[in-house]
Design a protein around this motif. Sequence first.
Motif, PDB file in Angstrom:
ATOM      1  N   UNK A  51     -18.516 -10.635   4.202  1.00  0.00           N
ATOM      2  CA  UNK A  51     -17.137 -10.720   3.747  1.00  0.00           C
ATOM      3  C   UNK A  51     -17.048 -10.601   2.236  1.00  0.00           C
ATOM      4  N   UNK A  52     -15.896 -10.951   1.723  1.00  0.00           N
ATOM      5  CA  UNK A  52     -15.623 -10.890   0.288  1.00  0.00           C
ATOM      6  C   UNK A  52     -15.995 -12.205  -0.367  1.00  0.00           C
ATOM      7  N   UNK A  53     -16.748 -12.139  -1.454  1.00  0.00           N
ATOM      8  CA  UNK A  53     -17.140 -13.317  -2.221  1.00  0.00           C
ATOM      9  C   UNK A  53     -16.456 -13.265  -3.585  1.00  0.00           C
ATOM     10  N   UNK A  54     -15.836 -14.355  -3.965  1.00  0.00           N
ATOM     11  CA  UNK A  54     -15.347 -14.518  -5.332  1.00  0.00           C
ATOM     12  C   UNK A  54     -16.115 -15.706  -5.896  1.00  0.00           C
ATOM     13  N   UNK A  55     -16.743 -15.520  -7.053  1.00  0.00           N
ATOM     14  CA  UNK A  55     -17.567 -16.551  -7.672  1.00  0.00           C
ATOM     15  C   UNK A  55     -16.810 -17.132  -8.859  1.00  0.00           C
ATOM     16  N   UNK A  56     -16.765 -18.475  -8.937  1.00  0.00           N
ATOM     17  CA  UNK A  56     -16.085 -19.187 -10.010  1.00  0.00           C
ATOM     18  C   UNK A  56     -17.039 -20.181 -10.656  1.00  0.00           C
ATOM     19  N   UNK A  57     -16.864 -20.408 -11.969  1.00  0.00           N
ATOM     20  CA  UNK A  57     -17.713 -21.323 -12.710  1.00  0.00           C
ATOM     21  C   UNK A  57     -16.864 -22.328 -13.488  1.00  0.00           C
ATOM     22  N   UNK A  58     -17.271 -23.608 -13.430  1.00  0.00           N
ATOM     23  CA  UNK A  58     -16.617 -24.598 -14.278  1.00  0.00           C
ATOM     24  C   UNK A  58     -17.106 -24.369 -15.718  1.00  0.00           C
ATOM     25  N   UNK A  59     -16.555 -25.067 -16.719  1.00  0.00           N
ATOM     26  CA  UNK A  59     -16.954 -24.808 -18.111  1.00  0.00           C
ATOM     27  C   UNK A  59     -18.455 -24.958 -18.376  1.00  0.00           C
ATOM     28  N   UNK A  60     -19.099 -25.939 -17.760  1.00  0.00           N
ATOM     29  CA  UNK A  60     -20.540 -26.104 -17.968  1.00  0.00           C
ATOM     30  C   UNK A  60     -21.307 -24.910 -17.398  1.00  0.00           C
ATOM     31  N   UNK A  61     -20.941 -24.469 -16.203  1.00  0.00           N
ATOM     32  CA  UNK A  61     -21.615 -23.318 -15.599  1.00  0.00           C
ATOM     33  C   UNK A  61     -21.353 -22.055 -16.417  1.00  0.00           C
ATOM     34  N   UNK A  62     -20.151 -21.897 -16.936  1.00  0.00           N
ATOM     35  CA  UNK A  62     -19.864 -20.731 -17.771  1.00  0.00           C
ATOM     36  C   UNK A  62     -20.784 -20.730 -18.989  1.00  0.00           C
ATOM     37  N   UNK A  63     -21.006 -21.893 -19.583  1.00  0.00           N
ATOM     38  CA  UNK A  63     -21.933 -21.987 -20.721  1.00  0.00           C
ATOM     39  C   UNK A  63     -23.325 -21.529 -20.301  1.00  0.00           C
ATOM     40  N   UNK A  64     -23.737 -21.873 -19.092  1.00  0.00           N
ATOM     41  CA  UNK A  64     -25.030 -21.425 -18.587  1.00  0.00           C
ATOM     42  C   UNK A  64     -25.085 -19.920 -18.426  1.00  0.00           C
ATOM     43  N   UNK A  65     -24.021 -19.338 -17.875  1.00  0.00           N
ATOM     44  CA  UNK A  65     -23.980 -17.887 -17.713  1.00  0.00           C
ATOM     45  C   UNK A  65     -24.062 -17.184 -19.073  1.00  0.00           C
ATOM     46  N   UNK A  66     -23.374 -17.742 -20.072  1.00  0.00           N
ATOM     47  CA  UNK A  66     -23.281 -17.099 -21.372  1.00  0.00           C
ATOM     48  C   UNK A  66     -24.449 -17.392 -22.304  1.00  0.00           C
TER      49      UNK A  66
END
Length: 154
Positions: A51-66
């Motif tokens: 199916x379709x996946x949409x991935x979301x990150x809280x602020x801490x996870x966004x910091x990890x991605x970046x």
Amino acid sequence: MRRKAVLGLLALGLGVLAQGGFPYPEGFRFWTHVKSMEIKRGHPLYEAFGGLHHIYANPQALAGYLSGKKAFPQGSVIVFDLLEAKEEGNALLEGQRKLIGVMVKDPARYPETGGWGYYAFGPDGKPLAIDAKACHACHQGAANTDFVFSAFRP
């Protein structure tokens, strides 16, 4: 004491607790959208996660991605919203929600699974029983990115 903590979380609007004590991530769709993808028939994970996946990150996870370090800080929460994929009028559309998958980074709480807790909620927001060790076994394929498959798409 645990009952008091659960009642406190519910009062904060954090939702129903999953097995192991993690609440449904209310408001996750207001977090940063990381990416979207579709798993189609023929993919090895289609039966479980087609199916379709949409991935979301809280602020801490966004910091990890970046961060570029390929490591996520404690408190990171990543949600994948899995929806049925349907085609209509030569367009791919979102169908009904199938489940919400959640990864929570807390190395002290989840030492046996690389510091990540794994949870799932049904379309109604109620917790689903899952085997976190089986989830982590699959995520071993992403060990070089702190067990996270997705990459942030700016």
